[in-house]
Design an enzyme around this catalytic site. Structure first.
Site, PDB file in Angstrom:
ATOM      1  N   GLN A 152     -27.753 -16.431 -11.041  1.00  0.00           N
ATOM      2  CA  GLN A 152     -29.086 -16.608 -10.465  1.00  0.00           C
ATOM      3  C   GLN A 152     -29.927 -17.515 -11.372  1.00  0.00           C
ATOM      4  O   GLN A 152     -31.012 -17.927 -11.008  1.00  0.00           O
ATOM      5  CB  GLN A 152     -29.785 -15.250 -10.330  1.00  0.00           C
ATOM      6  CG  GLN A 152     -29.062 -14.267  -9.428  1.00  0.00           C
ATOM      7  CD  GLN A 152     -29.635 -12.865  -9.567  1.00  0.00           C
ATOM      8  OE1 GLN A 152     -30.635 -12.524  -8.947  1.00  0.00           O
ATOM      9  NE2 GLN A 152     -29.018 -12.065 -10.436  1.00  0.00           N
TER      10      GLN A 152
ATOM     11  N   VAL B 106     -31.325 -20.641 -13.658  1.00  0.00           N
ATOM     12  CA  VAL B 106     -31.501 -22.074 -13.431  1.00  0.00           C
ATOM     13  C   VAL B 106     -31.319 -22.862 -14.728  1.00  0.00           C
ATOM     14  O   VAL B 106     -31.481 -24.073 -14.731  1.00  0.00           O
ATOM     15  CB  VAL B 106     -32.888 -22.356 -12.805  1.00  0.00           C
ATOM     16  CG1 VAL B 106     -32.950 -21.796 -11.389  1.00  0.00           C
ATOM     17  CG2 VAL B 106     -34.035 -21.819 -13.657  1.00  0.00           C
TER      18      VAL B 106
ATOM     19  N   HIS C 115     -29.590 -19.988  -7.271  1.00  0.00           N
ATOM     20  CA  HIS C 115     -31.018 -20.324  -7.274  1.00  0.00           C
ATOM     21  C   HIS C 115     -31.281 -21.727  -7.816  1.00  0.00           C
ATOM     22  O   HIS C 115     -32.402 -22.042  -8.239  1.00  0.00           O
ATOM     23  CB  HIS C 115     -31.805 -19.278  -8.090  1.00  0.00           C
ATOM     24  CG  HIS C 115     -31.791 -17.920  -7.445  1.00  0.00           C
ATOM     25  ND1 HIS C 115     -32.072 -16.774  -8.138  1.00  0.00           N
ATOM     26  CD2 HIS C 115     -31.516 -17.537  -6.183  1.00  0.00           C
ATOM     27  CE1 HIS C 115     -31.975 -15.730  -7.315  1.00  0.00           C
ATOM     28  NE2 HIS C 115     -31.637 -16.159  -6.140  1.00  0.00           N
TER      29      HIS C 115
ATOM     30  N   GLY D 179     -27.388  -8.494 -16.828  1.00  0.00           N
ATOM     31  CA  GLY D 179     -28.744  -8.977 -17.035  1.00  0.00           C
ATOM     32  C   GLY D 179     -29.518  -9.325 -15.793  1.00  0.00           C
ATOM     33  O   GLY D 179     -30.250 -10.324 -15.763  1.00  0.00           O
TER      34      GLY D 179
ATOM     35  N   SER E  29     -32.145  -7.534 -12.701  1.00  0.00           N
ATOM     36  CA  SER E  29     -32.881  -6.338 -12.230  1.00  0.00           C
ATOM     37  C   SER E  29     -32.454  -5.991 -10.803  1.00  0.00           C
ATOM     38  O   SER E  29     -32.832  -4.943 -10.287  1.00  0.00           O
ATOM     39  CB  SER E  29     -34.381  -6.640 -12.256  1.00  0.00           C
ATOM     40  OG  SER E  29     -34.663  -7.776 -11.437  1.00  0.00           O
TER      41      SER E  29
HETATM   42  N1  APR Z   1     -28.979  -8.493 -22.043  1.00  0.00           N
HETATM   43  C1  APR Z   1     -28.760  -7.985 -20.795  1.00  0.00           C
HETATM   44  N2  APR Z   1     -29.762  -7.714 -19.915  1.00  0.00           N
HETATM   45  C2  APR Z   1     -31.024  -7.937 -20.337  1.00  0.00           C
HETATM   46  C3  APR Z   1     -31.321  -8.447 -21.631  1.00  0.00           C
HETATM   47  C4  APR Z   1     -30.226  -8.731 -22.500  1.00  0.00           C
HETATM   48  N3  APR Z   1     -30.398  -9.218 -23.716  1.00  0.00           N
HETATM   49  N4  APR Z   1     -32.680  -8.561 -21.749  1.00  0.00           N
HETATM   50  C5  APR Z   1     -33.201  -8.143 -20.561  1.00  0.00           C
HETATM   51  N5  APR Z   1     -32.211  -7.759 -19.718  1.00  0.00           N
HETATM   52  C6  APR Z   1     -32.318  -7.270 -18.337  1.00  0.00           C
HETATM   53  C7  APR Z   1     -33.614  -6.576 -17.992  1.00  0.00           C
HETATM   54  O1  APR Z   1     -33.548  -5.199 -18.295  1.00  0.00           O
HETATM   55  C8  APR Z   1     -33.729  -6.833 -16.497  1.00  0.00           C
HETATM   56  O2  APR Z   1     -33.076  -5.798 -15.755  1.00  0.00           O
HETATM   57  O3  APR Z   1     -32.260  -8.403 -17.507  1.00  0.00           O
HETATM   58  C9  APR Z   1     -32.949  -8.143 -16.297  1.00  0.00           C
HETATM   59  C10 APR Z   1     -33.816  -9.346 -15.974  1.00  0.00           C
HETATM   60  O4  APR Z   1     -34.402  -9.123 -14.719  1.00  0.00           O
HETATM   61  P1  APR Z   1     -35.368 -10.222 -14.063  1.00  0.00           P
HETATM   62  O5  APR Z   1     -36.325 -10.704 -15.076  1.00  0.00           O
HETATM   63  O6  APR Z   1     -35.885  -9.610 -12.814  1.00  0.00           O
HETATM   64  O7  APR Z   1     -34.374 -11.433 -13.755  1.00  0.00           O
HETATM   65  P2  APR Z   1     -33.348 -11.627 -12.550  1.00  0.00           P
HETATM   66  O8  APR Z   1     -32.769 -10.328 -12.099  1.00  0.00           O
HETATM   67  O9  APR Z   1     -32.404 -12.660 -12.956  1.00  0.00           O
HETATM   68  O10 APR Z   1     -34.319 -12.200 -11.412  1.00  0.00           O
HETATM   69  C11 APR Z   1     -33.774 -12.617 -10.199  1.00  0.00           C
HETATM   70  O11 APR Z   1     -35.880 -13.515  -9.505  1.00  0.00           O
HETATM   71  O12 APR Z   1     -37.767 -14.561 -10.214  1.00  0.00           O
HETATM   72  C12 APR Z   1     -36.613 -14.735  -9.492  1.00  0.00           C
HETATM   73  O13 APR Z   1     -35.393 -16.714  -9.101  1.00  0.00           O
HETATM   74  C13 APR Z   1     -35.728 -15.811 -10.101  1.00  0.00           C
HETATM   75  O14 APR Z   1     -33.337 -15.785 -10.441  1.00  0.00           O
HETATM   76  C14 APR Z   1     -34.510 -15.029 -10.562  1.00  0.00           C
HETATM   77  C15 APR Z   1     -34.508 -13.820  -9.667  1.00  0.00           C
END
Ligand code: APR
Length: 289
Positions: free
Chosen positions: A103, A105, A121, A213, A215
């Site tokens: 996901q 970029v 994405h 990694g 959410s």
């Molecule tokens: N290692 C593993 N996981 C981690 C770490 C780490 N070092 N640090 C944080 N995390 C976890 C957090 O606990 C959280 O669950 O990574 C996750 C990040 O979640 P988001 O910030 O919501 O990112 P993501 O799931 O990739 O978002 C999806 O949302 O905003 C849009 O287009 C954007 O691609 C993105 C999409």
């Protein structure tokens, strides 16, 4: 994360022939690239996605949006792949049928040894015309302040790339003259159909899905692990905190990707060093747990 959980995940990985690795922003967190929703540090904790990450926002203020994405791109350019990215490349080196779906970029999977991840994405490195979709060059020559910072100097103290914080007029399309936009998928936009089809196909045919990694809050990308689980493939999650995916996972490995993934590779293949894509990449001992 206990020894038995790591051992079980290692057993599942070693037995897999068609693994899928599905990643989100947490994969790059240890490289200094901020996630989106982490408290305080997440981009959406500080910036309004409706102001910056929608087609309407770009129409309303192209310079604000372009400037923000350029700042993120410059931050990523200075970032380095972390041991987690290299572990994903090591899995692919061991299992050539591995499909990496991201996901993210940023380009850290590619720089970490995975040449062509499936990008759901888009990418910060694929600008295109906002009207005719003609690909546009990356404005590398327009070096931003602080660009001479050495690689690895990824983030400003609080994790946000500040060197070029501010509006920046987007270049004009060489074909039709319309403003060039970032090559990312904005809220409200459809995912690239070829990438989504490839991701669904890989998840439908995999014999293990490793989700790292994310959410798992943003759909349709968050469906991918569910597709694999529905078709009987074990799902292993790497995340320091619980997510909506916990219940479908065979194993939940609680910890940062940069530590857990190398440990998982060693748990699956104790002689992993041989398959390590970058022998001198530092990584923690698997038994550290
Ligand atoms: N290692 C593993 N996981 C981690 C770490 C780490 N070092 N640090 C944080 N995390 C976890 C957090 O606990 C959280 O669950 O990574 C996750 C990040 O979640 P988001 O910030 O919501 O990112 P993501 O799931 O990739 O978002 C999806 O949302 O905003 C849009 O287009 C954007 O691609 C993105 C999409």
């Amino acid at each position: 994360m206990t020894g038995p959980e790591l051992a079980e995940a290692g057993r599942l990985l070693a037995a897999a022939r068609r693994p899928v690795v599905f990643t989100g922003a947490g994969m790059s967190a240890e490289s200094g690239v901020p996630t989106f929703r982490d408290a305080q540090t997440g981009l959406w904790q500080r910036y309004d996605p409706l102001e910056l990450a929608t087609p309407a926002a770009f129409r309303a203020d192209p310079a604000l949006v372009w400037g923000w994405y350029e700042a993120r791109r410059h931050g990523v350019r200075r970032a380095l792949p972390n041991p987690g990215h290299r572990a994903v490349a090591a899995i692919r080196a061991r299992c050539p049928e591995t499909v990496v779906i991201t996901q993210n970029v940023d380009d850290l999977h590619e720089r970490g040894g995975v040449p062509a991840p499936v990008r759901l994405h888009g990418s910060l490195f694929a600008p295109r015309c906002s009207a005719c979709a003609r690909p546009a060059p990356i404005p590398e020559d327009a070096a931003a302040p602080g660009d001479d910072a050495p690689p690895g100097d990824a983030a400003a103290p609080d994790g946000m790339p500040e060197p070029h914080a501010g509006p920046l007029t987007p270049p004009a399309c060489a074909g039709c003259g319309a403003p060039v936009r970032p090559g990312v998928v904005w809220f409200g936009e459809a995912l690239p159909s070829a990438a989504l089809d490839a991701a669904v196909e890989a998840a439908s045919g995999c014999d293990l899905l490793l989700t790292v990694g994310t959410s798992a809050l943003v759909h349709p990308a968050a469906e991918i692990p569910l597709v694999a689980a529905r078709l009987g493939a074990p799902v292993v999650q790497v995340n320091p905190v619980p997510t909506p995916l916990d219940a479908i996972c065979a194993v939940n490995l609680r910890g940062p990707a940069g530590e857990v993934l190398p440990a998982l590779v060693r748990a699956a293949w104790p002689d992993a060093d041989a398959a390590w894509p970058d022998a001198d990449a530092a990584w923690p001992d698997a038994d550290a747990g």
